[in-house]
Design a protein around this motif. Structure first.
Motif, PDB file in Angstrom:
ATOM      1  N   ASN A   1      27.783   7.330  -6.872  1.00 25.18           N
ATOM      2  CA  ASN A   1      28.072   6.623  -8.169  1.00 25.18           C
ATOM      3  C   ASN A   1      29.577   6.913  -8.292  1.00 25.18           C
ATOM      4  O   ASN A   1      30.014   7.086  -9.533  1.00 25.18           O
ATOM      5  N   ALA A   2      30.260   7.186  -7.338  1.00 27.60           N
ATOM      6  CA  ALA A   2      31.858   7.477  -7.395  1.00 27.60           C
ATOM      7  C   ALA A   2      32.713   6.493  -8.497  1.00 27.60           C
ATOM      8  O   ALA A   2      33.691   6.772  -9.106  1.00 27.60           O
ATOM      9  N   ARG A   3      32.319   5.177  -8.289  1.00 32.89           N
ATOM     10  CA  ARG A   3      32.842   4.073  -9.171  1.00 32.89           C
ATOM     11  C   ARG A   3      32.244   3.886 -10.518  1.00 32.89           C
ATOM     12  O   ARG A   3      32.644   2.907 -11.166  1.00 32.89           O
ATOM     13  N   VAL A   4      31.356   4.658 -10.879  1.00 31.94           N
ATOM     14  CA  VAL A   4      30.817   4.363 -12.055  1.00 31.94           C
ATOM     15  C   VAL A   4      31.380   5.752 -13.066  1.00 31.94           C
ATOM     16  O   VAL A   4      31.192   6.841 -13.097  1.00 31.94           O
ATOM     17  N   PRO A   5      32.338   4.995 -14.078  1.00 29.96           N
ATOM     18  CA  PRO A   5      32.974   6.346 -14.661  1.00 29.96           C
ATOM     19  C   PRO A   5      32.361   6.898 -16.016  1.00 29.96           C
ATOM     20  O   PRO A   5      32.836   8.015 -16.532  1.00 29.96           O
ATOM     21  N   ASN A   6      31.091   6.172 -16.385  1.00 32.39           N
ATOM     22  CA  ASN A   6      30.498   6.742 -17.642  1.00 32.39           C
ATOM     23  C   ASN A   6      29.203   7.686 -17.159  1.00 32.39           C
ATOM     24  O   ASN A   6      28.340   7.626 -17.882  1.00 32.39           O
ATOM     25  N   ILE A   7      29.290   8.344 -15.752  1.00 34.87           N
ATOM     26  CA  ILE A   7      28.289   9.150 -15.490  1.00 34.87           C
ATOM     27  C   ILE A   7      28.993  10.495 -14.995  1.00 34.87           C
ATOM     28  O   ILE A   7      29.813  10.533 -14.330  1.00 34.87           O
ATOM     29  N   GLU A   8      28.402  11.637 -15.546  1.00 38.68           N
ATOM     30  CA  GLU A   8      28.992  12.707 -15.131  1.00 38.68           C
ATOM     31  C   GLU A   8      27.807  13.746 -14.809  1.00 38.68           C
ATOM     32  O   GLU A   8      26.911  13.893 -15.339  1.00 38.68           O
ATOM     33  N   PHE A   9      27.945  14.249 -13.549  1.00 34.70           N
ATOM     34  CA  PHE A   9      27.057  14.932 -13.077  1.00 34.70           C
ATOM     35  C   PHE A   9      27.176  16.625 -13.099  1.00 34.70           C
ATOM     36  O   PHE A   9      28.249  17.209 -12.938  1.00 34.70           O
ATOM     37  N   VAL A  10      26.054  17.141 -13.596  1.00 36.87           N
ATOM     38  CA  VAL A  10      26.221  18.651 -14.086  1.00 36.87           C
ATOM     39  C   VAL A  10      25.020  19.323 -13.284  1.00 36.87           C
ATOM     40  O   VAL A  10      23.813  18.963 -13.498  1.00 36.87           O
ATOM     41  N   GLU A  11      25.109  20.342 -12.568  1.00 33.61           N
ATOM     42  CA  GLU A  11      24.245  21.295 -12.055  1.00 33.61           C
ATOM     43  C   GLU A  11      23.743  22.035 -13.374  1.00 33.61           C
ATOM     44  O   GLU A  11      24.425  22.832 -14.193  1.00 33.61           O
ATOM     45  N   ALA A  12      22.582  21.890 -13.634  1.00 40.52           N
ATOM     46  CA  ALA A  12      21.843  22.647 -14.617  1.00 40.52           C
ATOM     47  C   ALA A  12      20.501  22.823 -14.645  1.00 40.52           C
ATOM     48  O   ALA A  12      19.779  22.130 -13.706  1.00 40.52           O
ATOM     49  N   ASP A  13      19.992  24.051 -15.247  1.00 41.05           N
ATOM     50  CA  ASP A  13      18.503  24.353 -15.128  1.00 41.05           C
ATOM     51  C   ASP A  13      17.875  23.874 -16.448  1.00 41.05           C
ATOM     52  O   ASP A  13      18.256  24.003 -17.510  1.00 41.05           O
ATOM     53  N   ALA A  14      16.659  23.205 -16.292  1.00 45.16           N
ATOM     54  CA  ALA A  14      16.217  22.355 -17.405  1.00 45.16           C
ATOM     55  C   ALA A  14      15.679  23.530 -18.650  1.00 45.16           C
ATOM     56  O   ALA A  14      15.408  23.203 -19.792  1.00 45.16           O
ATOM     57  N   THR A  15      15.470  24.702 -18.145  1.00 40.95           N
ATOM     58  CA  THR A  15      14.902  25.729 -19.061  1.00 40.95           C
ATOM     59  C   THR A  15      16.202  26.449 -19.906  1.00 40.95           C
ATOM     60  O   THR A  15      15.927  27.245 -20.732  1.00 40.95           O
ATOM     61  N   GLN A  16      17.305  26.192 -19.141  1.00 45.15           N
ATOM     62  CA  GLN A  16      18.488  26.635 -19.895  1.00 45.15           C
ATOM     63  C   GLN A  16      19.804  25.681 -20.013  1.00 45.15           C
ATOM     64  O   GLN A  16      20.475  26.075 -19.155  1.00 45.15           O
ATOM     65  N   LEU A  17      19.567  24.761 -20.791  1.00 45.41           N
ATOM     66  CA  LEU A  17      20.558  23.605 -20.507  1.00 45.41           C
ATOM     67  C   LEU A  17      21.920  23.875 -21.165  1.00 45.41           C
ATOM     68  O   LEU A  17      21.997  24.651 -22.242  1.00 45.41           O
ATOM     69  N   PRO A  18      23.141  23.805 -20.383  1.00 45.59           N
ATOM     70  CA  PRO A  18      24.352  24.268 -20.783  1.00 45.59           C
ATOM     71  C   PRO A  18      25.120  23.263 -21.834  1.00 45.59           C
ATOM     72  O   PRO A  18      26.082  22.990 -21.769  1.00 45.59           O
TER      73      PRO A  18
END
Length: 247
Positions: free
Chosen positions: A93-110
């Motif tokens: 999805n490198a060409r999709v500007p409106n998606i941000e990928f974030v590493e996160a635990d569902a039980t401790q959302l940052p």
């Protein structure tokens, strides 16, 4: 191949998904006989993404669902605890500007309270070691008036559907997955997680306990999958201590 045990240790589950990430979407399409695409369309319609919305897609994996939301013009945060899945998603999805990928635990959302207009998770809640805590986190980060949408494998109500389905997931699914990407043991675990997951009414009760209202669900493909939806009350607000209350 890593196979997590029944404790659903987040580190082991994450590493398992790292290993299957390169062919994960292809495997799902084949194993679901193409139904995964129909489930994704139904989920997208339930989320109702549109330009100006901010959407959190938990357990986003490679971002397939996130991309569907992003096509509406919404700003999408694709969160997952598997670095391998996120790496594949960023490349695809490198060409999709409106998606941000974030590493996160569902039980401790940052994320801050009231950050998203909609929060969603597809086929990921049952892999969380504390799903009710994850639901509370989803409630916390969703804005008043916002919605949560959960698409998850469920329990078919009719035995004529349920028994052949369970036989398929036990005997066929791991073998096919092993042939495609050498992930047979991983799909043994996923099969166990499906069979151990509670039924539709139980999950609906968990959503209400987390604070969501107007909770309802819809069976898809004879109940092999269920789509749950709930809303945060429009007059919900947070106290100075950060805990939301409903008036």
């Amino acid at each position: 191949m890593i196979r997590p045990d029944s404790t659903k240790d987040s580190g082991l589950v994450s590493r398992m998904f790292d290993e299957v990430s390169p062919r994960y979407d292809l495997t799902n399409d084949i194993l679901s006989l193409g139904n995964s695409r129909l489930w994704r369309v139904t989920t997208t319609r339930a989320v109702q993404p549109r330009k100006g919305m901010r959407i959190l897609d938990i357990a986003a994996g490679t971002g397939t669902s996130s991309a569907a939301f992003a096509r509406s013009g919404a700003q999408v945060v694709a969160a997952d605890f598997s670095p391998g899945m996120l790496a594949v998603g960023r490349r695809r999805n490198a060409r999709v500007p409106n998606i941000e990928f974030v590493e996160a635990d569902a039980t401790q959302l940052p994320f801050d309270d009231d950050s998203f207009d909609a929060t969603t998770i597809s086929f990921g809640l049952r892999n969380v070691d504390r799903p009710q805590v994850a639901l509370a986190e989803m409630y916390r980060v969703t804005k008043p008036g916002g919605r949560v949408v959960i698409c998850e494998f469920s329990r078919p109500p009719l035995a004529i559907v349920r028994e052949p389905y369970y036989a398929y997931t036990k005997h066929v699914l791991p073998r096919v997955a092993g042939f495609i990407n050498g992930a047979g043991e991983a799909y043994d675990y996923l099969n166990d997680s499906i069979r151990e997951w509670p039924d539709q009414l139980t999950l609906a009760g968990w959503l209400r306990d987390a604070g969501f209202n107007a909770v309802e669900y819809r069976n898809l493909t004879g109940g092999l999958v269920a789509l749950h939806r709930g809303f945060v009350s429009a007059d919900a607000h947070t106290t100075s201590a950060g805990a939301r209350v409903d008036e």
